[in-house]
Every structure is written in C-alpha cells, then in structure tokens.
Design a protein around this motif. Structure first.
Motif, PDB file in Angstrom:
ATOM      1  N   THR A 107       0.837  -1.193   0.000  1.00  0.00           N
ATOM      2  CA  THR A 107       0.000   0.000   0.000  1.00  0.00           C
ATOM      3  C   THR A 107       0.872   1.242   0.000  1.00  0.00           C
ATOM      4  O   THR A 107       1.851   1.324   0.740  1.00  0.00           O
ATOM      5  N   SER A 158      -5.980   8.910   9.618  1.00  0.00           N
ATOM      6  CA  SER A 158      -6.620   7.715   9.079  1.00  0.00           C
ATOM      7  C   SER A 158      -5.779   7.013   8.017  1.00  0.00           C
ATOM      8  O   SER A 158      -5.797   5.781   7.925  1.00  0.00           O
ATOM      9  N   SER A 159      -5.014   7.743   7.237  1.00  0.00           N
ATOM     10  CA  SER A 159      -4.216   7.112   6.176  1.00  0.00           C
ATOM     11  C   SER A 159      -3.050   6.287   6.715  1.00  0.00           C
ATOM     12  O   SER A 159      -2.492   5.470   5.982  1.00  0.00           O
ATOM     13  N   ARG A 209       0.789   4.986   1.029  1.00  0.00           N
ATOM     14  CA  ARG A 209       0.019   5.822   1.946  1.00  0.00           C
ATOM     15  C   ARG A 209       0.500   7.268   1.794  1.00  0.00           C
ATOM     16  O   ARG A 209       1.642   7.574   2.140  1.00  0.00           O
ATOM     17  N   ARG A 260      -3.306   4.670   9.885  1.00  0.00           N
ATOM     18  CA  ARG A 260      -3.768   3.956  11.076  1.00  0.00           C
ATOM     19  C   ARG A 260      -3.555   2.443  11.012  1.00  0.00           C
ATOM     20  O   ARG A 260      -3.197   1.833  12.011  1.00  0.00           O
ATOM     21  N   ASP A 261      -3.754   1.838   9.869  1.00  0.00           N
ATOM     22  CA  ASP A 261      -3.605   0.374   9.792  1.00  0.00           C
ATOM     23  C   ASP A 261      -2.360  -0.006   8.988  1.00  0.00           C
ATOM     24  O   ASP A 261      -2.343  -0.990   8.257  1.00  0.00           O
ATOM     25  N   HIS A 262      -1.312   0.784   9.142  1.00  0.00           N
ATOM     26  CA  HIS A 262      -0.062   0.553   8.414  1.00  0.00           C
ATOM     27  C   HIS A 262       0.448  -0.861   8.630  1.00  0.00           C
ATOM     28  O   HIS A 262       0.444  -1.388   9.751  1.00  0.00           O
ATOM     29  N   GLN A 263       0.912  -1.478   7.544  1.00  0.00           N
ATOM     30  CA  GLN A 263       1.437  -2.845   7.592  1.00  0.00           C
ATOM     31  C   GLN A 263       2.881  -2.867   7.091  1.00  0.00           C
ATOM     32  O   GLN A 263       3.288  -2.009   6.301  1.00  0.00           O
ATOM     33  N   ASP A 282       4.399  -1.490   3.535  1.00  0.00           N
ATOM     34  CA  ASP A 282       3.742  -0.295   3.024  1.00  0.00           C
ATOM     35  C   ASP A 282       4.751   0.858   2.934  1.00  0.00           C
ATOM     36  O   ASP A 282       5.742   0.892   3.666  1.00  0.00           O
ATOM     37  N   THR A 317      -5.848  10.430   3.188  1.00  0.00           N
ATOM     38  CA  THR A 317      -6.901  11.078   3.966  1.00  0.00           C
ATOM     39  C   THR A 317      -7.434  12.273   3.181  1.00  0.00           C
ATOM     40  O   THR A 317      -6.677  12.981   2.509  1.00  0.00           O
TER      41      THR A 317
END
Length: 499
Positions: free
Chosen positions: A3, A17-18, A5, A20-23, A26, A101
């Motif tokens: 991803t 929010s952009s 971001r 928040r679920d960073h993996q 990414d 975001t």
C-alpha cells in the motif's frame, strides 16, 4: 499486497486515518511540491514551517520503522505537482492499493480524484462534513452559535449533564476588555531553528526570495513535542487572562494572551480534542476562569468546526459570490505596510514579521478596511491565504469571505462587521500613535475609518437597510442632511482614489 500511503503537509498527525492500519511493506509518500508553494505566494515563514514540520514528521515515522518515500522540493527530479509526483511514486513502488486522507482544500480534492486512491475521512475534527450537512439541512440560517451548542452536547465539553457549565453557553460579553496600561502580557515561548529548519530556511530564501514576509526571526515549533510545549505554555501563562483581553490590540505586542497554536493545529502536530480537553482541565482545576476557557474552546469546537463545515457544504460556488459587488483592487500597503493609518501599519507589519496577527486585527482592522473600501473579495482572500502561517483555504475562505467581507450576503454573519475608528480606539492603543484622530469625523485630521464607514452604508443602502441588525446605523444615516452625506462621499472618493 503493498500500500502507498500519502500524507500531505497539513496531515502531520501520527494517528491520521491514512496511517492507522499501516502494515510492514507499506510505503508512506510525502511530497514538497512547487505548485503548492506558489499557487499563492505564501509567506516565507509559512513555507518554512510546513516544509520543516514535514521533514521532522518523516524522520519520526522512519524512527518508528515506517518506510518513507520523501520528495524534497530541491530534488532535481521533482516534477512540481502532487499528481505527477503520485504518478512517479506509483511507477517506483507498483502498489496494489493507494490510501490518502481527505484533503482540507477543494482544489486538492479535485486533484485527488485522479490518483486512483481510497480517500478516507479526516476524523481529527469533531464533526465530519456529512455531520455538518445533516445539521444544516432544512435550516433557514446557519448560525455558528446554534451549531456550537450542538457540538458541546455531542462532545461533552463544558457540560453538566444536558446543561452548559456555568448555566450559559456563551460568555462572550465578558471577553471584550481593552488592555490596561499597567498590564504586561507574558513573554511568549519561541523555538530556535534546528539544523533541519535552518536548511529549509536557506532553501526558501533561495527559491522564493520575492514571496511576502520576513524569514527571520523564525520561532515556530516544527515538531509535535515542541507544539505540545507551546500549548502548555499557553495554558499555564496565558489562558487565565485570554478571555478578558482576547479582543484587545497593543502596539509592539502582537501575541498578547493568544494561544498562537493555530499553525500547529492546522498542520496536525496537535489535535483539537486534546487542546480543548487541556483547556477544560485548566478550568476544573481552578487555574483559569470559565469565561476564558469557554471563549477559547468556542474558537476550536465552535468556530473552527463551523467554518470547515460551511466550506465543504457551499464550495465551489461559495467562493464566487460577491454580494456587495466589491471590485476595488487591493492597495499596495497590504504588501508593504506603508500607510499613515497606524492600525493598518501595525497589523500588516506584525503579519510581515511573524506570519501572524490575531483575530481582531484580521477582522476589525485589515478586514474592516477591506469591507469599507469595497476591495475585491478574491484579491483580499488571496492575501489572507498567503500571509498567515495558519491559513488553509477551508478555514481562511469562509472567515474572510463571509465574516470580514460579507461577500456571501449573510450566509455566515447576520450583519457586516463594519466599524468606525471608535472601535479600534476603544480596543487598542494604535490611535494614540496615529496622525489621524478617531474623534474627528471629516476633514484632513479625520480617521478614514469614520467617513469610510458612513460611505459604506450609503453605497450599500439598497442591500443592507432591510437587515434588522443594521436598523440603528441606518436610522442615524437617515437623520444626516444631504450636504453632510455628499461631503462623506466626496472625501471617501478622494481617499480611495489615492490608494
């Protein structure tokens, strides 16, 4: 699945929010681009603040283990625009997903639609644009006070059950004192530029030498840590007196008791909820009086949220309105500060030196003059957008267009905020240092605000006379004889033609 971001320069919040679920795997894309620095010629300190804060934020993300693809303005390969830099990043990283975001400005949202990105809600605000639109639906008037009360109820700030703390919603009548001569505001905390900021300052001076404003002394915080320190300084040293003197102006003291944290808030180094909660805590612990805390929280929970909601509800047509048909070009002194009207010289000089002026200087000095003189809304709005470190279109445009200029015809304000020299004299010490006299109404010694005020009413009588809140000045105008009205119009024309 990787991803990309995207984080913009006013989204420097770790919990945005952009991110928040960073993996793992990414990539965070951050971009300094010439197009954003030059679509208006932003104050040099504003550019320095944003670019330096971006670079510090990128370093903080890297320290947390995130991969950051950071495009510097001085990178020879930099193409100069968000869209083309996103396209280059896609070619570099081949992401399966792009996340961003939602932006703060309409024009950036239009760009974003072409990025192939998932656009997430910016939930750093108390109210989303959809929440505001639902509140506005079916209302004949969109007055901030009623929206603010609903925000108090929804947030729970300064509430005791269903009732406002202290038994009333608004303590504004307690917050209109001029600054006594024997009161000295505290010295304000400023921050020495570090190596990153010094490097950015050199770049800004080299790339944008013709932009408005002084680059030094630069004292803005560029990290969350320093922004929180600035917030603490305001809460402890200034908030107790903020309410009483928030409308006051004093020559040689631009900051007074104001928070001067709006630049940090608007780029995301600190968040509105944590600011409001710190202020509420100061009241509950007996450190600051209720009128000060309520007035401060109203600026954030009420006014800031309201103007954002109005912006997204009414754009893009809102920016094109010109209800008072004002078309006069912006005078040169808005850029130079060279005018014999001391209140304007001081307010513009403060702006040039610090990329800052407080809300009364903006509304009742530079804004009031623009309103009375019939200056072009688009030119005035471009000026406000570029000269202030905290100015982004979502917050600047409604404040200038609706409040200062009444260009929306009353969508935001119930009446034009027009005033003569008496108001400025009452709230400041500017007039005692001025060649004009606020007590003189006509003639060479008269404060120009005096005759311009009545000339404004005369010119706009057909549009404004039916406004209930303008009844008193129009009754006074009706009692003036034709000769006096003609002299007001003549002297106003002579003055305005010289601008």
């Amino acid at each position: 699945m990787t991803t990309l971001r995207i984080v913009l320069g006013d989204q420097l919040t770790r919990g945005i929010s952009s991110l928040r679920d960073h993996q793992p795997g990414d990539t965070v894309l951050m971009m300094e681009v010439a197009e954003e620095a030059t679509y208006v010629r932003h104050h040099k300190q504003k550019l320095t603040l944003i670019f330096s804060a971006m670079r510090h934020f990128a370093d903080e993300l890297r320290a947390d283990g995130l991969a950051v693809d950071y495009i510097r303005l001085d990178d020879p390969a930099n193409t100069g625009s968000f869209t083309s830099e996103v396209q280059r990043a896609i070619a570099r990283h081949s992401p399966s997903r792009i996340i961003v975001t939602e932006p703060g400005e309409w024009r950036v949202q239009e760009m974003m639609k072409n990025w192939g990105a998932e656009i997430l809600t910016d939930d750093r605000f108390f109210a989303s644009p959809a929440t505001f639109a639902a509140w506005a639906r079916g209302r004949k008037q969109l007055r901030m006070e009623f929206f603010y009360r609903d925000m108090r109820r929804a947030s729970g700030l300064l509430m005791e059950g269903d009732e406002p703390t202290g038994g009333q919603w608004n303590f504004d009548h307690d917050n209109r004192k001029s600054l006594p001569k024997d009161v000295t505001p505290p010295k304000r905390q400023r921050f020495e530029p570090d190596a990153i900021t010094a490097e950015v300052m050199a770049m800004v001076q080299q790339r944008f030498p013709g932009h408005f404003g002084d680059l030094e002394p630069f004292g803005w915080a560029v990290t969350r840590e320093d922004a929180l320190e600035a917030l603490d300084h305001f809460i402890t040293a200034c908030l107790p007196n903020f309410g009483d003197y928030q409308d006051a102006m004093k020559q040689g003291n631009v900051f007074l008791y104001h928070s001067i944290i709006s630049p940090y808030l608007n780029i995301g180094l600190i968040t509105p909820r944590e600011i409001c909660e710190r202020a509420e805590q100061a009241w509950s612990q007996g450190h600051a009086p209720l009128n000060a805390v309520e007035g401060f929280i109203r600026q954030i929970l009420g006014w800031r949220e309201y103007v954002r909601g109005l912006y997204w509800l009414k754009m893009p047509d809102y920016a094109e309105t010109n209800a008072l048909e004002a078309h006069r070009p912006l005078p040169d002194f808005y850029w130079t500060g060279k005018t014999e009207m001391n209140c304007l010289a001081q307010s513009i000089g403060d702006t040039k030196r610090h990329a800052y002026a407080h809300h009364i200087q903006r509304l009742m000095v530079t804004g009031n003059f623009a309103l009375l003189a019939g200056l072009s809304p688009k030119e005035v709005e471009a000026w406000y957008l570029l000269v202030y470190a905290d100015a982004f279109e979502w917050v600047e445009l409604p404040n200038t267009h609706g409040m200062a200029l009444f260009a929306d015809g009353g969508v935001m304000a119930s009446k034009p905020y027009a005033a003569s020299g008496a108001y400025i004299d009452r709230m400041s010490d500017y007039c005692s240092h001025c060649r004009y006299d606020p007590a003189v109404k006509l003639g060479p010694k008269a404060c120009p605000f005096n005759y311009l005020y009545w000339d404004f009413l005369i010119r706009n009588e057909a549009k404004l006379k039916s406004n209930p809140r303008m009844a008193m000045p129009y009754r006074t105008l009706a009692k003036m004889d034709a000769e006096r009205k003609a002299e007001i119009a003549r002297q106003s024309k002579v003055f305005l033609d010289k601008l």
